[in-house]
Design a protein around this motif. Structure first.
Motif, mmCIF file in Angstrom:
data_model
loop_
_atom_site.group_PDB
_atom_site.id
_atom_site.type_symbol
_atom_site.label_atom_id
_atom_site.label_comp_id
_atom_site.label_asym_id
_atom_site.label_seq_id
_atom_site.Cartn_x
_atom_site.Cartn_y
_atom_site.Cartn_z
ATOM 1 N N THR A 34 4.013 52.762 28.211
ATOM 2 C CA THR A 34 3.788 53.490 29.212
ATOM 3 C C THR A 34 3.084 54.203 30.624
ATOM 4 O OG1 THR A 34 4.194 55.636 28.255
ATOM 5 C CG2 THR A 34 6.157 54.845 28.456
ATOM 6 N N SER A 35 1.437 54.002 29.345
ATOM 7 C CA SER A 35 0.211 53.872 30.527
ATOM 8 C C SER A 35 -0.513 52.844 29.354
ATOM 9 C CB SER A 35 -0.341 55.338 29.397
ATOM 10 O OG SER A 35 0.045 55.632 28.728
ATOM 11 N N SER B 84 1.034 44.385 25.830
ATOM 12 C CA SER B 84 1.664 45.289 26.129
ATOM 13 C C SER B 84 3.316 45.117 24.515
ATOM 14 C CB SER B 84 2.603 45.807 26.994
ATOM 15 O OG SER B 84 1.535 46.639 27.456
ATOM 16 N N PRO C 199 5.319 51.432 34.126
ATOM 17 C CA PRO C 199 4.018 50.765 33.474
ATOM 18 C C PRO C 199 2.727 51.371 34.527
ATOM 19 C CG PRO C 199 4.695 48.921 34.197
ATOM 20 C CD PRO C 199 5.984 49.910 34.308
ATOM 21 N N TYR C 200 2.988 51.509 35.299
ATOM 22 C CA TYR C 200 1.775 52.222 36.247
ATOM 23 C C TYR C 200 2.180 54.289 37.042
ATOM 24 C CZ TYR C 200 1.857 47.809 37.424
ATOM 25 O OH TYR C 200 0.813 45.975 37.150
ATOM 26 N N LYS C 201 3.101 53.984 36.370
ATOM 27 C CA LYS C 201 3.132 56.114 36.021
ATOM 28 C C LYS C 201 3.551 56.734 34.803
ATOM 29 C CE LYS C 201 5.280 55.741 40.973
ATOM 30 N NZ LYS C 201 6.365 55.738 40.988
ATOM 31 N N PRO C 202 1.697 56.854 34.118
ATOM 32 C CA PRO C 202 2.282 57.331 32.886
ATOM 33 C C PRO C 202 2.610 58.308 32.336
ATOM 34 C CG PRO C 202 -0.728 56.700 33.830
ATOM 35 C CD PRO C 202 0.406 56.939 34.072
#
Length: 157
Positions: free
Chosen positions: A69-70, A80, A150-153
């Motif tokens: 997620t981050s 990942s 993956p771009y918005k933690p």
């Protein structure tokens, strides 16, 4: 004198019937034991599989939440996947369980991670078996997937 002989025959007759019943019980046990053994092996493997699935779902979701997620700066999708797979393999370090992780793109720039558990049947924990007394024990699989951005933690979909 005939009463003594009658009494003796009754005793011998009872003893003979008892021996025949014991032999019959032995034959019945010899016939039923393999069936009971197969039922026990199937039941133990089913319960073990359900237990592993419950733990696998929890660990897979946690691993995806932590590692996907981050992502770190420069961390790609392959890294990942490798981190998620390493976390799952560390938690499930058993000879009868194998895990794999795959990732694919989803709509809106999201990524779907799918973790699969492969379970090999065991004979009461004493090694992998493909059959017991002629009854096939198939390999079982369980998959769980989770979609993340993956771009918005912290955003889980």
């Amino acid at each position: 004198m005939s009463t003594k002989r009658d009494a003796r025959c009754r005793v011998l007759g009872l003893r003979g019937a008892s021996a025949r019943a014991g032999g019959q019980m032995t034959v019945e046990l010899a016939v039923v034991f393999p069936v009971l053994l197969v039922v026990a092996v199937v039941a133990v493997n089913a319960l073990l599989f359900f237990s592993e699935c419950a733990g696998f779902d929890r660990v897979a979701h946690d691993a995806v939440r932590v590692h996907a997620t981050s992502p770190a700066y420069g961390q790609g999708l392959e890294q990942s996947c490798a981190l998620v797979a390493a976390t799952i393999e560390q938690a499930f370090d058993r000879p009868f369980v194998d895990a794999r992780v795959a990732a694919e793109g989803a709509k809106g720039g999201c990524v779907r991670f799918t973790a699969t558990l492969e379970f090999s049947p065991t004979l009461f924990g004493m090694g992998m078996r493909s059959s017991v007394l002629g009854v096939a024990l198939p390999h079982l699989e369980h998959s769980v997937s989770m979609t993340v951005d993956p771009y918005k933690p912290g955003v889980l979909l």
